[in-house]
Design a protein around this motif. Structure first.
Motif, short mmCIF file in Angstrom:
data_model
loop_
_atom_site.label_atom_id
_atom_site.label_comp_id
_atom_site.label_asym_id
_atom_site.label_seq_id
_atom_site.Cartn_x
_atom_site.Cartn_y
_atom_site.Cartn_z
N UNK A 1 20.19 19.45 22.72
CA UNK A 1 20.86 19.83 23.97
C UNK A 1 21.73 18.67 24.45
N UNK A 2 23.00 18.97 24.68
CA UNK A 2 23.91 17.94 25.22
C UNK A 2 24.77 18.53 26.31
N UNK A 3 25.03 17.72 27.34
CA UNK A 3 25.92 18.07 28.42
C UNK A 3 26.94 16.96 28.56
N UNK A 4 28.21 17.32 28.54
CA UNK A 4 29.28 16.33 28.61
C UNK A 4 30.16 16.64 29.81
N UNK A 5 30.03 15.82 30.86
CA UNK A 5 30.81 16.01 32.07
C UNK A 5 32.15 15.29 31.99
N UNK A 6 33.16 15.89 32.59
CA UNK A 6 34.48 15.28 32.62
C UNK A 6 35.25 15.79 33.83
N UNK A 7 36.41 15.20 34.08
CA UNK A 7 37.29 15.67 35.14
C UNK A 7 37.29 14.84 36.41
N UNK A 8 36.47 13.82 36.46
CA UNK A 8 36.46 12.96 37.63
C UNK A 8 37.75 12.16 37.73
#
Length: 124
Positions: A1-8
């Motif tokens: 399971x991986x979560x990759x946040x972006x957009x900051x």
């Protein structure tokens, strides 16, 4: 399971940002998903959640009317559209997933997997 946040990023007060959280290793629609944030010197706090069944959304009071959580199951991606941003929205934003059948609450301990965080800075 991986979560990759972006957009900051950095914006002036009143501006908008759209955060994304790309999920892998599981189907987005099978989990309750949420965004949390952590400002400098403060504890991580709940911002918004979207339930896995039906997609009902929940928001903390301070962001109601300004922030919208959504998901694209085809792209396996979670979003957070943030409008009318305020300096007090400045924080590192984290996406999180809970795989429990029923989401017990909106605390940090109710979520099982976390992304790495993306920094949002709002200047006055």
């Amino acid at each position: 399971v991986q979560l990759q946040a972006s957009g900051g990023g950095s914006v002036q007060a009143g501006g908008s940002l759209r955060l994304s959280c790309a999920a892998s290793g599981f189907t987005l629609g099978s989990a309750h998903m949420a965004w949390f944030r952590q400002a400098p010197g403060k504890e991580r706090e709940f911002v918004a959640a979207i339930r896995r069944s039906g997609g009902a959304t929940v928001y903390t009071d301070s962001v109601k009317g300004r922030i919208v959580i959504s998901r694209d199951n085809d792209k396996n991606t979670l979003f957070l559209q943030m409008n009318s941003l305020k300096p007090e929205d400045t924080a590192v934003y984290y996406c999180a997933a809970s795989f429990r059948l029923v989401l017990p609450g909106f605390g940090v301990r109710d979520f099982d997997s976390w992304g790495q965080g993306t920094l949002v800075t709002v200047s006055s």
